[in-house]
Design a protein around this motif. Structure first.
Motif, mmCIF file in Angstrom:
data_model
loop_
_atom_site.group_PDB
_atom_site.id
_atom_site.type_symbol
_atom_site.label_atom_id
_atom_site.label_comp_id
_atom_site.label_asym_id
_atom_site.label_seq_id
_atom_site.Cartn_x
_atom_site.Cartn_y
_atom_site.Cartn_z
ATOM 1 N N SER A 10 0.837 -1.195 0.000
ATOM 2 C CA SER A 10 0.000 0.000 0.000
ATOM 3 C C SER A 10 0.874 1.248 0.000
ATOM 4 C CB SER A 10 -0.901 -0.004 1.243
ATOM 5 O OG SER A 10 -1.680 1.159 1.299
ATOM 6 N N GLY A 11 0.526 2.210 -0.845
ATOM 7 C CA GLY A 11 1.266 3.463 -0.898
ATOM 8 C C GLY A 11 2.281 3.555 -2.012
ATOM 9 N N VAL A 12 2.557 2.445 -2.707
ATOM 10 C CA VAL A 12 3.500 2.477 -3.829
ATOM 11 C C VAL A 12 2.856 3.227 -4.993
ATOM 12 C CG1 VAL A 12 4.697 1.080 -5.559
ATOM 13 C CG2 VAL A 12 4.705 0.373 -3.167
ATOM 14 N N HIS A 13 3.584 4.178 -5.573
ATOM 15 C CA HIS A 13 3.058 5.018 -6.646
ATOM 16 C C HIS A 13 2.717 4.190 -7.884
ATOM 17 C CE1 HIS A 13 2.843 8.282 -9.610
ATOM 18 N NE2 HIS A 13 2.662 9.090 -8.566
ATOM 19 N N GLU A 14 1.643 4.572 -8.554
ATOM 20 C CA GLU A 14 1.197 3.825 -9.732
ATOM 21 C C GLU A 14 2.261 3.770 -10.832
ATOM 22 O OE1 GLU A 14 -1.553 2.027 -10.464
ATOM 23 O OE2 GLU A 14 -2.137 2.248 -8.369
ATOM 24 N N SER A 15 3.071 4.820 -10.968
ATOM 25 C CA SER A 15 4.107 4.803 -11.997
ATOM 26 C C SER A 15 5.158 3.741 -11.709
ATOM 27 C CB SER A 15 4.772 6.179 -12.113
ATOM 28 O OG SER A 15 5.478 6.513 -10.940
ATOM 29 N N TYR A 16 5.412 3.466 -10.432
ATOM 30 C CA TYR A 16 6.373 2.426 -10.074
ATOM 31 C C TYR A 16 5.806 1.040 -10.385
ATOM 32 C CZ TYR A 16 8.527 6.255 -7.427
ATOM 33 O OH TYR A 16 9.099 7.448 -7.053
ATOM 34 N N ILE A 17 4.515 0.875 -10.129
ATOM 35 C CA ILE A 17 3.866 -0.396 -10.475
ATOM 36 C C ILE A 17 3.936 -0.611 -11.981
ATOM 37 C CG2 ILE A 17 1.712 -1.710 -10.379
ATOM 38 C CD1 ILE A 17 0.909 0.031 -7.963
ATOM 39 N N ALA A 18 3.697 0.467 -12.738
ATOM 40 C CA ALA A 18 3.744 0.389 -14.200
ATOM 41 C C ALA A 18 5.136 0.009 -14.690
ATOM 42 C CB ALA A 18 3.312 1.720 -14.810
ATOM 43 N N ALA A 19 6.185 0.523 -14.030
ATOM 44 C CA ALA A 19 7.553 0.202 -14.436
ATOM 45 C C ALA A 19 7.836 -1.284 -14.266
ATOM 46 C CB ALA A 19 8.550 1.028 -13.623
ATOM 47 N N VAL A 20 7.393 -1.853 -13.153
ATOM 48 C CA VAL A 20 7.637 -3.274 -12.882
ATOM 49 C C VAL A 20 6.836 -4.153 -13.841
ATOM 50 C CG1 VAL A 20 7.446 -5.111 -11.172
ATOM 51 C CG2 VAL A 20 8.175 -2.816 -10.464
ATOM 52 N N THR A 21 5.565 -3.837 -14.022
ATOM 53 C CA THR A 21 4.734 -4.664 -14.907
ATOM 54 C C THR A 21 5.203 -4.548 -16.360
ATOM 55 O OG1 THR A 21 3.111 -2.868 -15.080
ATOM 56 C CG2 THR A 21 2.721 -4.553 -13.413
ATOM 57 N N SER A 22 5.657 -3.369 -16.774
ATOM 58 C CA SER A 22 6.150 -3.199 -18.142
ATOM 59 C C SER A 22 7.412 -4.024 -18.370
ATOM 60 C CB SER A 22 6.435 -1.720 -18.422
ATOM 61 O OG SER A 22 5.247 -0.968 -18.404
ATOM 62 N N ALA A 23 8.290 -4.044 -17.377
ATOM 63 C CA ALA A 23 9.511 -4.844 -17.494
ATOM 64 C C ALA A 23 9.176 -6.323 -17.610
ATOM 65 C CB ALA A 23 10.410 -4.596 -16.285
ATOM 66 N N LEU A 24 8.223 -6.792 -16.810
ATOM 67 C CA LEU A 24 7.826 -8.199 -16.874
ATOM 68 C C LEU A 24 7.185 -8.521 -18.217
ATOM 69 C CD1 LEU A 24 7.454 -10.974 -15.618
ATOM 70 C CD2 LEU A 24 5.358 -10.131 -14.516
ATOM 71 N N ASP A 25 6.288 -7.659 -18.672
ATOM 72 C CA ASP A 25 5.641 -7.878 -19.972
ATOM 73 C C ASP A 25 6.683 -7.943 -21.088
ATOM 74 O OD1 ASP A 25 3.186 -7.886 -18.758
ATOM 75 O OD2 ASP A 25 2.691 -5.820 -19.283
ATOM 76 N N TYR A 26 7.654 -7.032 -21.049
ATOM 77 C CA TYR A 26 8.702 -7.001 -22.071
ATOM 78 C C TYR A 26 9.495 -8.303 -22.078
ATOM 79 C CZ TYR A 26 13.047 -5.678 -24.423
ATOM 80 O OH TYR A 26 14.144 -5.643 -25.249
ATOM 81 N N PHE A 27 9.884 -8.766 -20.891
ATOM 82 C CA PHE A 27 10.662 -10.002 -20.790
ATOM 83 C C PHE A 27 9.882 -11.184 -21.363
ATOM 84 C CE2 PHE A 27 12.151 -13.864 -18.813
ATOM 85 C CZ PHE A 27 13.527 -13.719 -18.793
ATOM 86 N N LEU A 28 8.622 -11.302 -20.990
ATOM 87 C CA LEU A 28 7.809 -12.429 -21.457
ATOM 88 C C LEU A 28 7.625 -12.399 -22.966
ATOM 89 C CD1 LEU A 28 5.024 -12.486 -18.691
ATOM 90 C CD2 LEU A 28 7.070 -13.927 -18.834
ATOM 91 N N VAL A 29 7.498 -11.194 -23.531
ATOM 92 C CA VAL A 29 7.281 -11.063 -24.971
ATOM 93 C C VAL A 29 8.546 -11.350 -25.765
ATOM 94 C CG1 VAL A 29 6.777 -9.418 -26.829
ATOM 95 C CG2 VAL A 29 5.309 -9.508 -24.816
#
Length: 230
Positions: A10-29
């Motif tokens: 709780s409290g983690v900024h949405e842009s930081y969540i986006a950075a992590v999910t984007s990195a994971l999506d990129y790796f999987l692709v």
């Protein structure tokens, strides 16, 4: 499909969540395994009956995970997590909830009894923790890019990198190619400071040929396992 959980404090900024999910999506692709996994972003995750009175039930919420890591912290005067305990408990949570792998995004510092403070730490094939502590002090664009590359580095470990070398340091095995995203010193604090001073990140950071070959072998094993299950 295999499930990857991203546990967000709780409290983690949405842009930081986006950075992590984007990195994971990129790796999987880029390694052509995105069809094998589904990613679940779990903000303030908790299961039913996660609490009994004032007591948090073990392995049933992110609050319990953070509480355990904090109570066993290595420096009592600081807001840090014992990453050894955190990763061990994440592995148990994976098993009990049928998560193939998991990632924790936290506002706490990460501290390991051997490697000390770090921004990211991983137990290969099971779980990763990344810290966003202090990133609010930097330019938002820089913070996003730095966290993206840090996450991509840790996700590489999460999927098995590095295994081709026999030697390792207190930080574990890393790529010997200094231009590779899996190089040991890519995301240490001194390097972070130098990147802040120059005002940009090296956008050509990528996986070197050796790491691509390793990850491709991992992909082939995953695909083979997937076909066997079908």
């Amino acid at each position: 499909m295999r499930k990857i959980a991203i546990f967000v404090q709780s409290g983690v900024h949405e842009s930081y969540i986006a950075a992590v999910t984007s990195a994971l999506d990129y790796f999987l692709v880029i390694f052509s395994i995105n069809h094998l996994f589904t990613v679940q972003v779990l903000r303030d995750w908790k299961l039913l009956n996660y609490q009994e009175g004032n007591r948090l039930v073990p392995f049933r919420s992110i609050n319990w995970l953070l509480q355990q890591g904090y109570e066993t912290r290595l420096l009592r005067s600081d807001k840090n997590l014992n990453t050894g305990d955190v990763l061990a408990n994440m592995e148990r949570i994976n098993f009990e909830n049928n998560f193939d792998r998991s990632i924790l995004v936290t506002n706490y510092s990460l501290n390991h009894k051997i490697s000390g403070y770090n921004f990211g730490t991983t137990r290969k094939h099971f779980c990763t923790a990344v810290s966003v502590v202090g990133l609010h002090c930097y330019n938002p664009k820089f913070a996003y890019e730095w966290l993206y590359y840090l996450s991509l580095h840790e996700i590489g470990h999460l999927f098995g990198l590095i295994s081709r070398y026999n030697t390792k340091t207190i930080l574990g095995k890393h790529c010997e190619n200094s231009d590779c995203i899996m190089h040991e010193f890519t995301f240490l604090p001194d390097d972070l400071s130098s990147r802040v001073r120059t005002g940009y990140l090296a956008k050509d950071l990528k996986f070197c040929l050796g790491c691509v070959v390793e990850t491709s072998q991992m992909r082939d094993e995953l695909l083979s396992s997937h076909r066997t299950k079908i």
